[in-house]
Write a protein that holds these residues in place. Structure first.
Motif, short mmCIF file in Angstrom:
data_model
loop_
_atom_site.label_atom_id
_atom_site.label_comp_id
_atom_site.label_asym_id
_atom_site.label_seq_id
_atom_site.Cartn_x
_atom_site.Cartn_y
_atom_site.Cartn_z
N HIS A 132 3.64 41.71 37.61
CA HIS A 132 3.52 42.17 36.22
C HIS A 132 4.89 42.18 35.56
O HIS A 132 5.85 42.68 36.15
CB HIS A 132 2.96 43.60 36.18
CG HIS A 132 1.55 43.69 36.70
ND1 HIS A 132 0.86 44.87 36.81
CD2 HIS A 132 0.69 42.73 37.14
CE1 HIS A 132 -0.35 44.65 37.30
NE2 HIS A 132 -0.48 43.35 37.51
N GLY A 149 -6.33 46.43 35.39
CA GLY A 149 -5.72 47.49 34.63
C GLY A 149 -5.86 48.88 35.28
O GLY A 149 -6.54 49.11 36.27
N TRP A 205 -7.31 55.97 28.98
CA TRP A 205 -6.32 55.86 27.89
C TRP A 205 -6.55 56.92 26.82
O TRP A 205 -5.88 56.92 25.79
CB TRP A 205 -6.37 54.45 27.28
CG TRP A 205 -6.02 53.43 28.32
CD1 TRP A 205 -6.88 52.61 28.99
CD2 TRP A 205 -4.72 53.15 28.85
NE1 TRP A 205 -6.21 51.84 29.90
CE2 TRP A 205 -4.87 52.16 29.83
CE3 TRP A 205 -3.44 53.65 28.59
CZ2 TRP A 205 -3.78 51.66 30.55
CZ3 TRP A 205 -2.37 53.14 29.31
CH2 TRP A 205 -2.55 52.16 30.27
N ILE A 234 -9.01 49.18 27.10
CA ILE A 234 -7.90 49.90 26.48
C ILE A 234 -7.97 49.51 25.01
O ILE A 234 -8.56 48.47 24.68
CB ILE A 234 -6.55 49.47 27.14
CG1 ILE A 234 -5.36 50.25 26.58
CG2 ILE A 234 -6.30 47.98 27.01
CD1 ILE A 234 -4.04 49.98 27.35
N GLU A 241 -9.28 44.68 29.96
CA GLU A 241 -9.29 46.11 30.30
C GLU A 241 -9.84 46.87 29.10
O GLU A 241 -9.59 46.51 27.95
CB GLU A 241 -7.87 46.59 30.62
CG GLU A 241 -7.83 48.11 30.85
CD GLU A 241 -6.55 48.61 31.50
OE1 GLU A 241 -5.51 47.94 31.38
OE2 GLU A 241 -6.61 49.68 32.12
N ALA A 257 -1.46 40.23 28.95
CA ALA A 257 -2.14 41.53 28.91
C ALA A 257 -1.45 42.47 27.92
O ALA A 257 -0.24 42.36 27.72
CB ALA A 257 -2.13 42.16 30.30
N PRO A 258 -2.21 43.42 27.36
CA PRO A 258 -3.66 43.51 27.35
C PRO A 258 -4.31 42.48 26.43
O PRO A 258 -3.63 41.80 25.64
CB PRO A 258 -3.96 44.92 26.85
CG PRO A 258 -2.67 45.68 26.95
CD PRO A 258 -1.59 44.66 26.81
N ASN A 291 -4.94 47.87 41.69
CA ASN A 291 -4.41 47.26 40.47
C ASN A 291 -2.90 47.13 40.54
O ASN A 291 -2.38 46.11 40.96
CB ASN A 291 -4.84 48.06 39.24
CG ASN A 291 -4.10 47.63 37.99
OD1 ASN A 291 -4.04 46.43 37.72
ND2 ASN A 291 -3.51 48.55 37.27
N GLU A 292 -2.22 48.19 40.17
CA GLU A 292 -0.76 48.12 40.08
C GLU A 292 -0.20 49.21 40.98
O GLU A 292 0.36 50.19 40.53
CB GLU A 292 -0.35 48.34 38.61
CG GLU A 292 1.06 47.98 38.28
CD GLU A 292 1.35 48.23 36.80
OE1 GLU A 292 1.31 49.40 36.38
OE2 GLU A 292 1.62 47.26 36.07
N GLU A 322 -0.15 40.13 34.66
CA GLU A 322 0.00 40.86 33.39
C GLU A 322 1.38 40.57 32.85
O GLU A 322 2.38 40.88 33.51
CB GLU A 322 -0.12 42.37 33.62
CG GLU A 322 -1.47 42.86 34.05
CD GLU A 322 -1.53 44.38 34.13
OE1 GLU A 322 -0.84 45.07 33.34
OE2 GLU A 322 -2.26 44.87 35.00
N TYR A 351 6.29 43.18 31.68
CA TYR A 351 6.30 43.53 30.25
C TYR A 351 7.77 43.65 29.89
O TYR A 351 8.39 44.69 30.14
CB TYR A 351 5.57 44.85 30.02
CG TYR A 351 4.09 44.79 30.34
CD1 TYR A 351 3.18 44.27 29.42
CD2 TYR A 351 3.58 45.26 31.56
CE1 TYR A 351 1.82 44.21 29.70
CE2 TYR A 351 2.23 45.21 31.84
CZ TYR A 351 1.35 44.68 30.92
OH TYR A 351 0.01 44.63 31.19
#
Ligand code: AHR
Length: 679
Positions: free
Chosen positions: A454, A264, A295, A59, A57, A526-527, A396-397, A483, A456
């Motif tokens: 995803h 992303g 971003w 970013i 992505e 990711a990222p 994407n998300e 991700e 995180y």
């Protein structure tokens, strides 16, 4: 004599101590002994060739300022503040004006350009560009400086007698280091009344990490200037408009199964008008219309007001990159939804046609014959052969019924025209919330192909979730762990570190992906990239400055899993149990049918050395020497850096394999990959 006796006593004491230490180690090892049984005679499902891949992505200056090695920021004066990153300069005694004009531009997409009107050039009048957090130049390397220019004096001659007397201008190009010392110069002259591209090669006399560019008019006159570029010649495969070689090498060294692009959230955009539109990113680079990077202003604590997308790195370049590194391309397209963390704008269901058409045309661009509308564009860009696109992400998300409704429209249209394309849908931003459960149940009903999850999360989540997929249904949609990254502090915290604690927890979790490779067909961290002076989000897999780059411990975990994925799952028992994570010991295994090796991964998430009795059940005879790849450190805070890029990186060892049953001692806090050839 007395001396000899005392030396003898001293040596005896030392021997006793050494023996006792050895004995203590033996006891400690014995206490930590575990058994791992690999059921070599019970090979399971095949492991997807796309199992471990890359999530790209734009970013953290991952594209412009990163993988796309253009040194000039705002090269076309198209930022909303056209002089952002530029400044007017006077090297002494000059008189002139600089304006940003929009009359009669190169093209509509690049509507603005710089106009110099110099009455007295002195030691040079012009503009300077700061680059992406400065510019990096290497001594011995060659850089192509280029710009589009025209001499407006000719066109205005009839109406302005003053101009006729002026000599045509010449330009001096300079690269200067952080102390304003000139490290390379070039000269351009002979500008015609029409827009034309001019270029000159620059060879820096010294290496500079924080340099800048000066463009100086050397004599009175006028000049229009646009699309200013300083581009390294030494790109990956020496391509024009190519990619940064050291970064591509790091990607290639992962042997990735796929390359997901362009993100992303960047796919979605903060608003629909700033969503990613692939058609604006192909064809002539000079006609690719710049937009704000999503971003740019996302995080108030990490603002990047100078972050835009030039699209110099566009869809053609992404497909070419995937081909270069041997990865299957996985483009993600906007499904008529802007980012739900931002505006949540929606395209009404009855107005989705252009979005669906973009997806259909993309398949044409990637795979269509050169006679088709978009296949022709691909061929004109230098790639008549198809790019062999086999999968595509829709959205994407996204979450909520809004996504399901739109996914259904896309899936119907795409599946009827291109049943050969596998579609990726998604399960939202969290690993287990209501949005996740809703999406999964709907996507299961819709017989979706692959669902992107995803996570995180904290390192401990990764350590305690290695069994996440053990009970997933074995039929229905497959999983893309699209991700994930362990967050040492918390999601989106600027204090997150790419340390060994995080990477080790990811390795432990990934043994669970391996074990469930019949359900999990793809996975990516990711990222991917972050510029050390320009990032918005941490942690990231690979960090770089304007010249150097390094893989984090997390990178080496990804690489070890990817290089050692094998071809078929082998069931593993730890201490006799099929459950992973016994006493913080994690393991997965595969057979590699290509090499005939058994590949065993062991993660020891304790600070102790562990002795493991390994039984390759049913393997028959084995070769006597095995290969071990070990990544580990007792210090969980260990990180790599630009100055110590491989401080933590895999070490290769050989070890004795007396028979299919043997003992192996794993390092404290380590990921070990054992490769044992069967006869
Ligand atoms: O990886 C950073 C962001 O995290 C991605 O853009 C988005 O999909 C997720 O929320």
């Amino acid at each position: 004599m007395q001396k000899i006796v005392s030396s003898f006593i001293a040596r005896s004491i030392m021997s006793v101590c050494a023996l006792s230490l050895c004995f203590q180690t033996q006891i400690a090892l014995a206490q930590n002994t575990s058994t791992i049984t690999v059921q070599v005679d019970k090979p399971g499902a095949d492991i997807s060739p796309t199992m471990f891949g890359i999530f790209f992505e734009d970013i953290n200056f991952g594209a412009d300022g990163g993988l796309y090695p253009e040194r000039v920021k705002n090269r076309s004066f198209e930022f909303p503040e056209p002089m952002m990153s530029w400044k007017q300069i006077d090297k002494g005694g000059a008189q002139g004006t600089l304006s940003i004009l929009a009359q009669d531009p190169i093209n509509e997409e690049n509507a603005h350009y710089a106009h110099f009107d110099v009455t007295s050039a002195g030691k040079g009048f012009g503009i300077s560009n700061e680059g992406f957090r400065a510019m990096g130049f290497q001594r011995g390397a060659t850089y192509a400086f280029s710009l589009y220019a025209r001499n407006p004096a000719h066109t205005e001659r009839a109406g302005n007698a003053r101009l006729v007397q002026r000599a045509p201008v010449a330009l001096r190009i300079e690269l200067e280091d952080a102390n304003d010392r000139v490290i390379a110069t070039g000269r351009l002259a002979g500008f015609t009344p029409q827009w034309k591209k001019y270029s000159v090669l620059l060879r820096p006399s010294t290496t500079a990490v924080k340099a800048h560019l000066n463009i100086l008019v050397e004599n009175p006159g006028m000049l229009d200037v646009d699309i200013v570029s300083v581009f390294p010649k030494g790109t990956w495969n020496n391509r024009e408009n190519g990619l940064r070689a050291d970064l591509v090498k790091l990607l290639k060294d992962m042997k990735p199964g796929f390359l997901r692009f362009p993100g992303g959230c960047i796919v979605e955009g903060r608003y629909l008008k700033t969503r990613y539109q692939w058609k604006n990113t192909v064809g002539d680079v000079a006609k690719r219309k710049l937009i704000i990077n999503r971003w740019n202003d996302e995080f108030k604590h990490r603002p990047a007001p100078d972050y835009y997308q030039s699209f110099g790195l566009g869809f053609f370049e992404y497909f070419q990159l995937a081909e270069d590194i041997g990865a299957a391309p996985l483009p993600i397209i906007n499904c008529g939804m802007a980012c739900q963390f931002n505006s949540s704008e929606l395209v009404p269901l009855d107005q989705l046609d252009p979005y669906v058409q973009d997806a259909l045309d993309l398949i044409d661009f990637a795979n269509g014959p050169v006679t088709s509308e978009w296949g022709r564009v691909r061929a004109a860009m230098g790639h008549p052969a198809p790019f062999n696109l086999k999968m595509m992400g829709v959205g994407n998300e996204q979450w909520g019924p809004q996504f399901i409704e739109r996914y259904e429209v896309f899936s119907k249209a795409l599946k009827s025209k291109h049943p050969e394309i596998t579609l990726i849908s998604d399960a939202g931003p969290s690993p287990n919330d209501e949005r996740f459960k809703f999406l999964w149940s709907k996507l299961r009903d819709l017989h979706a192909d692959i669902v992107d999850e995803h996570y995180y999360m904290a390192p401990n989540w990764f350590l305690t979730n290695s069994d996440r997929y053990d009970n997933y249904p074995r039929t229905g949609p497959k999983v893309f762990s699209g991700e994930y990254a362990a967050q040492s502090v918390g999601i989106a915290s600027p204090d997150n570190r790419n340390n060994w604690e995080c990477a080790l927890s990811e390795a432990a979790f990934m043994t669970g992906l391996d074990r469930n490779a019949d359900v999990v067909r793809m996975a990516s961290y990711a990222p991917l990239f972050a510029h050390v002076d320009g990032w918005q989000w941490t942690p990231d897999l690979i960090w770089f400055d304007n010249l150097r780059s390094y893989g984090t411990p997390n990178y080496y975990v990804q690489q070890m899993f990817s290089l050692n994925k094998g071809t078929n799952i082998l069931p593993v028992l730890i201490n006799g149990s099929p459950k992973n994570a016994q006493q913080k010991l994690f393991a997965s295994a595969a057979v590699d049918r290509g090499s005939g090796e058994v590949v065993l991964k062991i993660v020891n998430a304790t600070p102790d050395q562990r002795q493991v009795q390994i039984n390759l059940a049913g393997a028959g005879d084995v070769k006597r020497m095995g290969k071990a790849f070990v990544l580990g450190s007792s210090d969980l805070k260990t990180e790599n850096s630009l100055d110590q890029p491989t401080k933590l990186s895999p070490q290769q060892r050989q070890f004795q394999v007396p028979s299919a049953e043997f003992t192996y001692t794993v390092d404290p806090s380590s990921l070990t990959v054992l490769r044992i050839a069967t006869k």
